[in-house]
Design an enzyme around this catalytic site. Structure first.
Site, PDB file in Angstrom:
ATOM      1  N   LYS A  66     -96.850 -30.275 -19.484  1.00 58.64           N
ATOM      2  CA  LYS A  66     -96.774 -31.419 -20.396  1.00 58.64           C
ATOM      3  C   LYS A  66     -96.289 -32.627 -19.633  1.00 58.64           C
ATOM      4  CE  LYS A  66     -96.926 -32.948 -24.622  1.00 58.64           C
ATOM      5  NZ  LYS A  66     -97.789 -34.003 -24.065  1.00 58.64           N
ATOM      6  N   LYS A 116     -86.931 -30.963 -18.017  1.00 55.27           N
ATOM      7  CA  LYS A 116     -86.667 -31.585 -19.319  1.00 55.27           C
ATOM      8  C   LYS A 116     -87.183 -30.737 -20.480  1.00 55.27           C
ATOM      9  CE  LYS A 116     -87.239 -36.064 -19.574  1.00 55.27           C
ATOM     10  NZ  LYS A 116     -87.812 -37.412 -19.744  1.00 55.27           N
ATOM     11  N   LYS A 128     -97.517 -34.567 -14.569  1.00 51.03           N
ATOM     12  CA  LYS A 128     -97.611 -36.030 -14.632  1.00 51.03           C
ATOM     13  C   LYS A 128     -98.880 -36.420 -13.900  1.00 51.03           C
ATOM     14  CE  LYS A 128     -94.760 -39.327 -16.162  1.00 51.03           C
ATOM     15  NZ  LYS A 128     -93.898 -39.256 -17.340  1.00 51.03           N
ATOM     16  N   THR A 211     -88.091 -41.041 -29.128  1.00 50.34           N
ATOM     17  CA  THR A 211     -87.198 -41.063 -27.964  1.00 50.34           C
ATOM     18  C   THR A 211     -85.901 -41.796 -28.325  1.00 50.34           C
ATOM     19  OG1 THR A 211     -89.115 -40.987 -26.523  1.00 50.34           O
ATOM     20  CG2 THR A 211     -87.034 -41.583 -25.493  1.00 50.34           C
ATOM     21  N   ASN A 242     -90.017 -49.820 -26.302  1.00 46.29           N
ATOM     22  CA  ASN A 242     -90.060 -48.750 -27.310  1.00 46.29           C
ATOM     23  C   ASN A 242     -88.703 -48.050 -27.428  1.00 46.29           C
ATOM     24  OD1 ASN A 242     -90.348 -45.594 -27.594  1.00 46.29           O
ATOM     25  ND2 ASN A 242     -91.925 -46.495 -28.874  1.00 46.29           N
ATOM     26  N   SER A 370     -93.398 -34.736 -29.275  1.00 49.97           N
ATOM     27  CA  SER A 370     -94.753 -34.426 -28.780  1.00 49.97           C
ATOM     28  C   SER A 370     -95.052 -32.939 -28.990  1.00 49.97           C
ATOM     29  CB  SER A 370     -94.869 -34.746 -27.294  1.00 49.97           C
ATOM     30  OG  SER A 370     -94.991 -36.122 -27.116  1.00 49.97           O
TER      31      SER A 370
HETATM   32  P1  NAD Z   1     -91.447 -50.097 -22.538  1.00 52.85           P
HETATM   33  O1  NAD Z   1     -92.460 -50.590 -21.571  1.00 52.85           O
HETATM   34  O2  NAD Z   1     -91.795 -50.030 -23.989  1.00 52.85           O
HETATM   35  O3  NAD Z   1     -90.110 -50.971 -22.419  1.00 52.85           O
HETATM   36  C1  NAD Z   1     -89.513 -51.272 -21.193  1.00 52.85           C
HETATM   37  C2  NAD Z   1     -88.482 -52.369 -21.453  1.00 52.85           C
HETATM   38  O4  NAD Z   1     -87.785 -52.614 -20.233  1.00 52.85           O
HETATM   39  C3  NAD Z   1     -89.091 -53.683 -21.885  1.00 52.85           C
HETATM   40  O5  NAD Z   1     -88.278 -54.276 -22.868  1.00 52.85           O
HETATM   41  C4  NAD Z   1     -89.044 -54.511 -20.612  1.00 52.85           C
HETATM   42  O6  NAD Z   1     -89.009 -55.923 -20.861  1.00 52.85           O
HETATM   43  C5  NAD Z   1     -87.738 -54.006 -20.043  1.00 52.85           C
HETATM   44  N1  NAD Z   1     -87.587 -54.313 -18.631  1.00 52.85           N
HETATM   45  C6  NAD Z   1     -88.492 -54.225 -17.625  1.00 52.85           C
HETATM   46  N2  NAD Z   1     -87.959 -54.651 -16.486  1.00 52.85           N
HETATM   47  C7  NAD Z   1     -86.685 -54.997 -16.767  1.00 52.85           C
HETATM   48  C8  NAD Z   1     -85.621 -55.531 -15.995  1.00 52.85           C
HETATM   49  N3  NAD Z   1     -85.762 -55.773 -14.698  1.00 52.85           N
HETATM   50  N4  NAD Z   1     -84.430 -55.779 -16.619  1.00 52.85           N
HETATM   51  C9  NAD Z   1     -84.277 -55.539 -17.931  1.00 52.85           C
HETATM   52  N5  NAD Z   1     -85.254 -55.036 -18.716  1.00 52.85           N
HETATM   53  C10 NAD Z   1     -86.439 -54.794 -18.121  1.00 52.85           C
HETATM   54  O7  NAD Z   1     -90.993 -48.677 -21.994  1.00 52.85           O
HETATM   55  P2  NAD Z   1     -90.268 -47.523 -22.805  1.00 52.85           P
HETATM   56  O8  NAD Z   1     -91.302 -46.601 -23.344  1.00 52.85           O
HETATM   57  O9  NAD Z   1     -89.267 -48.120 -23.714  1.00 52.85           O
HETATM   58  O10 NAD Z   1     -89.553 -46.741 -21.620  1.00 52.85           O
HETATM   59  C11 NAD Z   1     -88.304 -47.182 -21.084  1.00 52.85           C
HETATM   60  C12 NAD Z   1     -87.741 -46.106 -20.159  1.00 52.85           C
HETATM   61  O11 NAD Z   1     -87.581 -44.897 -20.895  1.00 52.85           O
HETATM   62  C13 NAD Z   1     -88.612 -45.747 -18.963  1.00 52.85           C
HETATM   63  O12 NAD Z   1     -87.762 -45.360 -17.904  1.00 52.85           O
HETATM   64  C14 NAD Z   1     -89.373 -44.523 -19.453  1.00 52.85           C
HETATM   65  O13 NAD Z   1     -89.821 -43.723 -18.388  1.00 52.85           O
HETATM   66  C15 NAD Z   1     -88.284 -43.846 -20.247  1.00 52.85           C
HETATM   67  N6  NAD Z   1     -88.783 -42.901 -21.258  1.00 52.85           N
HETATM   68  C16 NAD Z   1     -89.614 -43.307 -22.247  1.00 52.85           C
HETATM   69  C17 NAD Z   1     -90.040 -42.392 -23.201  1.00 52.85           C
HETATM   70  C18 NAD Z   1     -90.934 -42.809 -24.344  1.00 52.85           C
HETATM   71  O14 NAD Z   1     -91.196 -41.959 -25.211  1.00 52.85           O
HETATM   72  N7  NAD Z   1     -91.379 -44.045 -24.422  1.00 52.85           N
HETATM   73  C19 NAD Z   1     -89.619 -41.053 -23.133  1.00 52.85           C
HETATM   74  C20 NAD Z   1     -88.743 -40.675 -22.103  1.00 52.85           C
HETATM   75  C21 NAD Z   1     -88.334 -41.612 -21.173  1.00 52.85           C
END
Ligand code: NAD
Length: 437
Positions: A66, A116, A128, A211, A242, A370
Site C-alpha cells: 500500500k 506504518k 510507493k 490524516t 490537507n 484507506s
Molecule cells: P498539502 O500539499 O495538502 O499541504 C502541504 C502544506 O505545506 C501546504 O499548506 C503548503 O503551503 C505547506 N508548505 C510547503 N512548503 C512549506 C514551507 N517551506 N513552509 C511552510 N509550509 C510549507 O500536503 P498534505 O497532504 O497536507 O501533506 C503534508 C505532509 O503530511 C507531507 O509530509 C505528507 O507526506 C504527510 N502526509 C500526508 C498524508 C495525507 O493523507 N495527505 C498522510 C500521511 C502523511
C-alpha cells in the site's frame, strides 16, 4: 541526514532492540520488488513524449502492499537496490557520515509504509511509486493518457490483493479514477485497486479529513497519557494543506488554541488563538495564510521555534534539525508530516525532555481510512462517516497503547516504540509464512 538514511537507521536500531536474526534483518530491509517502466504518450500537439514510471514494492508479509503514486519532476527511475546493498555493510549506526548515500526519498517512503501499516495494525505492506513528470506542464488529457499507459505497463504487478496505490504529490482522486478504469479493462470492475477515489466510484466518506483526524486522536492519546488534554493547550502548526488545515480545525473544535500557523505563502501568529474557521475561509479565497487579518505576520523561519505547548510539523521532511532543535520551545512534537525530524534533532530534543510522537504512528490515520475504503470495496458495502471516524479512533487509540507497551518492554522512546512495534509485527508475519524456505 536524508530520508532513506534516517529510516534505515531507525529500522536498524529497532532490529537490534528486538534481537532480530541478522539475515532476517537484511531480508526485511531490501525491497520485495522494484518496477521501472517506460511510458510514451502522444502529446496534444501530436508529438511524442516519454516518461519513466516506477513502483517500489517494499514488503507484503502482512498483506497487499500500500502506498502513494506521485507525479513529480524529482521522481526518477534510478532505482535503489544498490543503495540498500551499500547499507548492508554498515553495522554501527552512530555516525551519520557513514550513511551518506544519494537515495530517492520515495524509496524511503515505501519502507516507511511497511512499518506504518504494521503500527496501524492494518493488513497491508508498504509501497510507493510515481512518474517523473511535471504535471503543471501537462494538460489534463495528457495526464490521463500518461496514467493509462502507466497502468497498462504495471497492471499485472499491482492488484486488489497485491499492491493498492493511492494519491500522493501531484496526483488526486481523478488520477485514481483513471487507474481504476484502466485496470478494470484487464481485470473486470475492481474498485479496490486504488484508494483515495472519488466517493461516486467507491471512495470512503471521511478520507479527506482522515490524516488530520488521526493526528487529533493521536495527540489526545499522548496528552491524556501525560495527564493533559487538547483543551487549553497552545499549538503551532507548520503547513496548512490537507493535513495541517484539518488538524487545526479539529484541534480548535476540541478547545485547543492555535497560536501560529504557516504555509508556503508565509507565517502568522496570534497569542490569543487564531480563529480557524475564519482562516480556512481566508485560505479558500486567497490560497494561503498570508494577509489574514486576525493575526500578525511573522518570519516563516521562526514558526518552529515559536512559544507553544505542542508543535505540529505538517508540511515537509527534515525541517527539525540540528540547526533549530535547541531553539524549540514546545514540550510535545506531533509528527503529522513524514520524517520532519532529523535523527540528530531527535537526540537533542530527547535530552531537552521534549516528547516526540513519531510520524509512522501520528499520521497513520490516512492509510487507516484507506484500509477502510478497501474493506468497503472488497465487501461491496458503504459505511457512514460516523462509523469511519469511530473505527479510526479505535485504531489510533489501540496503536498508541501498543506503541507504549513496546516502549516499556524495550525501555525506549516513542519513535523506537513505534519502530519496534512495526518491525516486530512484520518480522513475525515473515517468520510464520516461512521466510527460510
Ligand atoms: P498539502 O500539499 O495538502 O499541504 C502541504 C502544506 O505545506 C501546504 O499548506 C503548503 O503551503 C505547506 N508548505 C510547503 N512548503 C512549506 C514551507 N517551506 N513552509 C511552510 N509550509 C510549507 O500536503 P498534505 O497532504 O497536507 O501533506 C503534508 C505532509 O503530511 C507531507 O509530509 C505528507 O507526506 C504527510 N502526509 C500526508 C498524508 C495525507 O493523507 N495527505 C498522510 C500521511 C502523511
Amino acid at each position: 541526514m536524508n530520508a532513506l538514511s534516517a529510516t534505515i537507521r531507525n529500522f536498524r536500531r529497532a532490529a537490534r532492540l528486538l534481537g532480530l536474526d541478522s539475515k532476517l534483518e537484511e531480508s526485511l530491509l531490501i525491497p520485495f520488488r522494484e518496477i521501472k517502466v517506460e511510458c510514451t504518450i502522444p502529446k496534444d500537439d501530436g508529438t511524442l513524449a516519454s516518461f519513466v514510471g516506477f513502483r517500489v514494492q517494499h514488503d507484503n508479509a502482512r498483506g497487499p502492499m500500500k502506498g502513494g503514486i506521485r507525479y513529480h519532476p524529482e521522481v526518477d527511475g534510478n532505482l535503489l537496490l544498490p543503495c540498500y546493498f551499500h547499507h548492508l555493510h554498515i553495522t554501527e549506526m552512530t555516525n551519520s557520515e557513514e550513511l551518506q548515500v544519494d537515495p530517492d526519498e520515495v524509496n524511503a517512503l515505501a519502507q516507511l509504509m511497511t512499518w506504518k501499516t504494521a503500527v496501524a495494525n492494518i493488513p497491508f505492506g508498504g509501497a510507493k511509486g510515481g512518474i517523473g513528470c511535471n504535471p503543471s506542464e501537462l494538460s489534463k488529457s495528457e495526464i490521463e493518457r500518461l496514467t493509462r499507459v502507466f497502468t497498462q505497463k504495471i497492471h499485472d504487478l499491482i492488484g486488489v490483493h497485491i499492491d493498492v496505490p493511492a494519491p500522493d504529490m501531484g496526483t488526486n482522486p481523478q488520477t485514481m479514477a483513471w487507474i481504476l478504469d484502466e485496470y478494470s479493462k484487464f481485470h473486470s470492475y475492481s474498485p479496490g485497486i486504488v484508494t483515495g477515489k472519488p466517493i461516486d466510484l467507491g471512495g470512503s466518506l471521511g478520507r479527506d479529513a482522515a490524516t488530520g483526524r488521526g493526528v487529533l486522536f493521536a495527540t489526545e492519546a499522548l496528552l491524556n497519557d501525560h495527564g493533559k488534554s487538547v483543551s487549553g493547550l497552545r499549538f503551532v502548526i507548520q503547513g496548512f494543506g490537507n493535513v495541517g488545515s484539518w488538524t487545526a480545525k479539529l484541534i480548535s473544535e476540541n478547545g485547543g488554541k492555535i497560536v501560529a500557523v504557516s504555509d508556503i505563502t508565509g507565517a502568522i501568529k496570534n497569542s490569543n488563538g487564531i480563529d480557524i474557521p475564519a482562516l480556512l475561509k481566508h485560505v479558500e479565497e486567497t490560497q494561503g495564510v498570508k494577509g489574514f487579518q486576525g493575526a500578525d505576520a511573522i518570519d516563516a523561519n521562526s514558526i518552529l521555534v515559536e512559544d507553544c505547548d505542542v508543535l505540529i510539523p505538517a508540511a515537509l521532511g527534515g525541517v527539525i534539525n540540528r540547526e533549530n532543535a535547541n531553539e524549540i520551545k514546545a514540550k510535545y512534537i506531533i509528527e503529522a508530516a513524514n520524517h520532519p525530524t532529523d535523527p540528530d534533532a531527535d537526540e537533542i530534543l530527547s535530552k531537552k525532555g521534549v516528547v516526540i510522537l513519531p510520524d509512522i504512528y501520528a499520521n497513520s490515520g490516512g492509510v487507516t481510512v484507506s484500509y477502510f475504503e478497501w474493506v468497503q470495496n472488497v465487501q461491496g458495502f458503504m459505511w457512514d462517516e460516523d462509523k469511519v471516524n469511530r473505527e479510526l479512533k479505535t485504531y489510533m487509540t489501540n496503536g498508541y497503547k501498543a506503541m507504549k507497551e513496546m516502549c516499556k518492554t524495550h525501555n525506549c522512546d516513542l519513535r523506537m516504540g513505534a519502530f519496534t512495534l512495526g518491525v516486530s509485527r512484520v518480522a513475525r508475519a515473515t517468520i510464520l509464512r516461512g521466510w527460510e524456505a
